[in-house]
Design a protein around this motif. Structure first.
Motif, PDB file in Angstrom:
ATOM      1  N   PHE A  70     -12.399   0.003   9.294  1.00 22.16           N
ATOM      2  CA  PHE A  70     -11.764  -1.035   8.484  1.00 22.16           C
ATOM      3  C   PHE A  70     -12.428  -1.050   7.121  1.00 22.16           C
ATOM      4  CE2 PHE A  70     -10.598  -2.134  12.720  1.00 22.16           C
ATOM      5  CZ  PHE A  70      -9.397  -2.839  12.634  1.00 22.16           C
ATOM      6  N   GLU A  71     -11.610  -0.879   6.064  1.00 23.40           N
ATOM      7  CA  GLU A  71     -12.152  -0.686   4.720  1.00 23.40           C
ATOM      8  C   GLU A  71     -11.420  -1.535   3.687  1.00 23.40           C
ATOM      9  OE1 GLU A  71     -12.689   3.584   3.720  1.00 23.40           O
ATOM     10  OE2 GLU A  71     -11.773   3.950   5.678  1.00 23.40           O
ATOM     11  N   ASP A  72     -12.111  -1.810   2.588  1.00 26.23           N
ATOM     12  CA  ASP A  72     -11.548  -2.463   1.408  1.00 26.23           C
ATOM     13  C   ASP A  72     -11.872  -1.559   0.229  1.00 26.23           C
ATOM     14  OD1 ASP A  72     -11.380  -3.972  -1.011  1.00 26.23           O
ATOM     15  OD2 ASP A  72     -11.580  -5.840   0.084  1.00 26.23           O
ATOM     16  N   PHE A  73     -10.851  -1.072  -0.474  1.00 24.95           N
ATOM     17  CA  PHE A  73     -11.079  -0.105  -1.546  1.00 24.95           C
ATOM     18  C   PHE A  73     -11.902  -0.665  -2.702  1.00 24.95           C
ATOM     19  CE2 PHE A  73      -7.391   1.986   0.463  1.00 24.95           C
ATOM     20  CZ  PHE A  73      -7.925   3.256   0.608  1.00 24.95           C
ATOM     21  N   GLY A  74     -12.028  -1.978  -2.795  1.00 27.84           N
ATOM     22  CA  GLY A  74     -12.846  -2.564  -3.853  1.00 27.84           C
ATOM     23  C   GLY A  74     -14.265  -2.848  -3.435  1.00 27.84           C
ATOM     24  N   CYS A  75     -14.599  -2.566  -2.184  1.00 26.81           N
ATOM     25  CA  CYS A  75     -15.918  -2.905  -1.638  1.00 26.81           C
ATOM     26  C   CYS A  75     -16.932  -1.796  -1.913  1.00 26.81           C
ATOM     27  CB  CYS A  75     -15.781  -3.129  -0.133  1.00 26.81           C
ATOM     28  SG  CYS A  75     -17.345  -3.325   0.746  1.00 26.81           S
ATOM     29  N   PRO A 108      -9.948  -9.982  -0.732  1.00 24.54           N
ATOM     30  CA  PRO A 108     -10.269  -8.769  -1.493  1.00 24.54           C
ATOM     31  C   PRO A 108     -11.702  -8.811  -2.040  1.00 24.54           C
ATOM     32  CG  PRO A 108      -9.027 -10.267  -2.872  1.00 24.54           C
ATOM     33  CD  PRO A 108      -9.148 -10.937  -1.521  1.00 24.54           C
ATOM     34  N   ALA A 109     -12.332  -7.648  -2.053  1.00 26.53           N
ATOM     35  CA  ALA A 109     -13.701  -7.546  -2.542  1.00 26.53           C
ATOM     36  C   ALA A 109     -13.766  -7.378  -4.051  1.00 26.53           C
ATOM     37  CB  ALA A 109     -14.404  -6.373  -1.863  1.00 26.53           C
ATOM     38  N   SER A 110     -12.667  -6.976  -4.677  1.00 30.13           N
ATOM     39  CA  SER A 110     -12.629  -6.825  -6.128  1.00 30.13           C
ATOM     40  C   SER A 110     -11.214  -7.067  -6.617  1.00 30.13           C
ATOM     41  CB  SER A 110     -13.086  -5.421  -6.549  1.00 30.13           C
ATOM     42  OG  SER A 110     -11.997  -4.501  -6.512  1.00 30.13           O
ATOM     43  N   ASP A 111     -11.049  -7.044  -7.936  1.00 31.23           N
ATOM     44  CA  ASP A 111      -9.724  -7.213  -8.533  1.00 31.23           C
ATOM     45  C   ASP A 111      -8.767  -6.088  -8.140  1.00 31.23           C
ATOM     46  OD1 ASP A 111     -10.707  -9.442  -9.770  1.00 31.23           O
ATOM     47  OD2 ASP A 111     -10.903  -8.516 -11.748  1.00 31.23           O
ATOM     48  N   TRP A 112      -9.288  -4.973  -7.620  1.00 27.84           N
ATOM     49  CA  TRP A 112      -8.466  -3.794  -7.376  1.00 27.84           C
ATOM     50  C   TRP A 112      -8.250  -3.499  -5.897  1.00 27.84           C
ATOM     51  CZ3 TRP A 112      -5.685  -2.126 -11.197  1.00 27.84           C
ATOM     52  CH2 TRP A 112      -6.097  -2.472 -12.502  1.00 27.84           C
ATOM     53  N   SER A 113      -8.770  -4.333  -5.016  1.00 26.67           N
ATOM     54  CA  SER A 113      -8.670  -4.063  -3.582  1.00 26.67           C
ATOM     55  C   SER A 113      -7.233  -3.819  -3.130  1.00 26.67           C
ATOM     56  CB  SER A 113      -9.257  -5.234  -2.785  1.00 26.67           C
ATOM     57  OG  SER A 113     -10.627  -5.400  -3.048  1.00 26.67           O
ATOM     58  N   GLU A 114      -6.333  -4.725  -3.465  1.00 28.59           N
ATOM     59  CA  GLU A 114      -4.967  -4.625  -2.968  1.00 28.59           C
ATOM     60  C   GLU A 114      -4.141  -3.617  -3.761  1.00 28.59           C
ATOM     61  OE1 GLU A 114      -3.026  -8.192  -1.913  1.00 28.59           O
ATOM     62  OE2 GLU A 114      -4.850  -9.178  -1.252  1.00 28.59           O
ATOM     63  N   VAL A 116      -5.178  -0.787  -5.198  1.00 25.25           N
ATOM     64  CA  VAL A 116      -5.529   0.558  -4.746  1.00 25.25           C
ATOM     65  C   VAL A 116      -5.057   0.775  -3.309  1.00 25.25           C
ATOM     66  CG1 VAL A 116      -7.410   2.177  -4.327  1.00 25.25           C
ATOM     67  CG2 VAL A 116      -7.487   0.697  -6.327  1.00 25.25           C
ATOM     68  N   GLY A 117      -5.168  -0.257  -2.476  1.00 31.23           N
ATOM     69  CA  GLY A 117      -4.689  -0.142  -1.108  1.00 31.23           C
ATOM     70  C   GLY A 117      -3.197   0.140  -1.043  1.00 31.23           C
ATOM     71  N   ASN A 118      -2.410  -0.562  -1.861  1.00 27.41           N
ATOM     72  CA  ASN A 118      -0.972  -0.311  -1.912  1.00 27.41           C
ATOM     73  C   ASN A 118      -0.673   1.082  -2.450  1.00 27.41           C
ATOM     74  OD1 ASN A 118       1.129  -2.706  -1.391  1.00 27.41           O
ATOM     75  ND2 ASN A 118      -0.816  -3.608  -2.043  1.00 27.41           N
ATOM     76  N   ALA A 119      -1.422   1.503  -3.462  1.00 28.20           N
ATOM     77  CA  ALA A 119      -1.224   2.844  -4.024  1.00 28.20           C
ATOM     78  C   ALA A 119      -1.506   3.913  -2.980  1.00 28.20           C
ATOM     79  CB  ALA A 119      -2.119   3.039  -5.236  1.00 28.20           C
ATOM     80  N   ALA A 120      -2.598   3.747  -2.227  1.00 27.93           N
ATOM     81  CA  ALA A 120      -2.964   4.728  -1.211  1.00 27.93           C
ATOM     82  C   ALA A 120      -1.891   4.834  -0.135  1.00 27.93           C
ATOM     83  CB  ALA A 120      -4.308   4.363  -0.589  1.00 27.93           C
ATOM     84  N   ARG A 121      -1.342   3.687   0.273  1.00 25.95           N
ATOM     85  CA  ARG A 121      -0.298   3.727   1.308  1.00 25.95           C
ATOM     86  C   ARG A 121       1.005   4.304   0.755  1.00 25.95           C
ATOM     87  NH1 ARG A 121      -0.916   2.199   6.455  1.00 25.95           N
ATOM     88  NH2 ARG A 121      -3.057   1.524   6.885  1.00 25.95           N
ATOM     89  N   SER A 167       4.313   1.738  -9.507  1.00 25.89           N
ATOM     90  CA  SER A 167       5.309   0.713  -9.200  1.00 25.89           C
ATOM     91  C   SER A 167       5.041   0.093  -7.835  1.00 25.89           C
ATOM     92  CB  SER A 167       6.720   1.304  -9.243  1.00 25.89           C
ATOM     93  OG  SER A 167       7.089   1.657 -10.563  1.00 25.89           O
ATOM     94  N   ASP A 168       4.733   0.922  -6.842  1.00 20.32           N
ATOM     95  CA  ASP A 168       4.426   0.405  -5.515  1.00 20.32           C
ATOM     96  C   ASP A 168       3.177  -0.468  -5.541  1.00 20.32           C
ATOM     97  OD1 ASP A 168       6.557   1.458  -4.103  1.00 20.32           O
ATOM     98  OD2 ASP A 168       5.524   3.322  -3.601  1.00 20.32           O
ATOM     99  N   ALA A 169       2.180  -0.033  -6.295  1.00 21.44           N
ATOM    100  CA  ALA A 169       0.936  -0.798  -6.367  1.00 21.44           C
ATOM    101  C   ALA A 169       1.146  -2.131  -7.077  1.00 21.44           C
ATOM    102  CB  ALA A 169      -0.140   0.018  -7.079  1.00 21.44           C
ATOM    103  N   ALA A 170       1.851  -2.097  -8.209  1.00 23.99           N
ATOM    104  CA  ALA A 170       2.063  -3.318  -8.987  1.00 23.99           C
ATOM    105  C   ALA A 170       2.932  -4.321  -8.232  1.00 23.99           C
ATOM    106  CB  ALA A 170       2.708  -2.979 -10.326  1.00 23.99           C
ATOM    107  N   ASN A 171       3.911  -3.822  -7.483  1.00 27.82           N
ATOM    108  CA  ASN A 171       4.808  -4.695  -6.728  1.00 27.82           C
ATOM    109  C   ASN A 171       4.298  -4.996  -5.321  1.00 27.82           C
ATOM    110  OD1 ASN A 171       7.115  -5.101  -8.551  1.00 27.82           O
ATOM    111  ND2 ASN A 171       7.364  -2.887  -8.403  1.00 27.82           N
ATOM    112  N   GLU A 172       3.138  -4.421  -4.972  1.00 23.75           N
ATOM    113  CA  GLU A 172       2.555  -4.625  -3.637  1.00 23.75           C
ATOM    114  C   GLU A 172       3.575  -4.325  -2.543  1.00 23.75           C
ATOM    115  OE1 GLU A 172       0.720  -8.477  -3.514  1.00 23.75           O
ATOM    116  OE2 GLU A 172      -0.872  -7.869  -4.899  1.00 23.75           O
TER     117      GLU A 172
END
Length: 218
Positions: A70-75, A108-114, A116-121, A167-172
């Motif tokens: 289990f990971e958080d990309f901002g951690c 989220p651990a940082s401003d970018w957690s979600e 980057v997570g959306n981008a990765a998926r 677009s996917d990341a910005a729109n979650e």
């Protein structure tokens, strides 16, 4: 990723990631504006939301031993683990007998957690697990440089359309997928990120402890 650009980006990130060690992460907040303001010159468009997506994995689907992370990309602790012990564990064990599965747990651990997570998926959905893990590793190696520009650059490096990913990341677009993973982590009462389970048993996030747990099941 282009090795020279990775080394350039890692220069600024190395200190921030290294000093965090394996302390783990327990909280933070987010800000996801400005995705259209990159050199990729993207029009950020609405993307259809995705409700379900398999766990990104490396190793055989029939492997008798499953390691869940289990990971958080901002951690920062996740970055240290992913670029160190976890990479070594995958190199040494992933294959016919051991499967490693990624779970998102955006605190989220940082401003970018979600973001980057959306981008990765998004990348996983369009290009598969190998591209997902390549993008993920790049994002961890350059964690202190997280930005919309970096997301687009890393997406392009793995062969994805940076505008689709942005677009996917910005729109979650994958927020439901991330939330389902988070719900699973909460159901298991994980103490923070990263959290590692070997055959559904929580173990300490060190090479030695995870390796010993794997070996006990082989």
């Amino acid at each position: 990723m282009n090795p020279s650009r990775r080394r350039y980006l890692m220069t600024a990130g190395a200190v921030a990631v290294g000093t965090a060690g394996l302390a783990g992460c327990l909280g933070g907040n987010g800000d996801t504006t400005g995705a259209s303001e990159t050199s990729h010159e993207c029009d950020i468009i609405d993307r259809d939301p995705v409700d379900e997506l398999a766990q990104p994995a490396v190793g055989s689907a029939d492997a008798p031993v499953v390691v869940e992370v289990f990971e958080d990309f901002g951690c920062p602790g996740c970055a240290t683990f992913a670029t160190g012990d976890l990479s070594e564990l995958k190199s040494d064990y992933a294959g016919d007998d051991v499967r490693f599965e990624h779970y998102d747990f955006p605190i989220p651990a940082s401003d970018w957690s979600e973001a980057v997570g959306n981008a990765a998926r998004s990348i996983q959905d369009a290009h598969g697990d190998e591209a997902f893990f390549e993008f993920s590793l790049g994002s961890y190696e350059n964690q202190s440089e997280h930005s919309w520009q970096l997301i687009g650059d890393l997406a392009e490096d793995v062969g994805a359309d940076p505008c689709d990913v942005l677009s996917d990341a910005a729109n979650e677009a994958y927020s439901a997928v991330l939330q389902a993973n988070r719900d699973e982590g909460e159901a298991r009462d994980i103490p923070g990120t990263p959290s590692v389970f070997v055959e559904r048993t929580l173990v300490d996030r060190t090479y030695g402890d995870v390796s010993a747990a794997i070996e006990s099941h082989l």
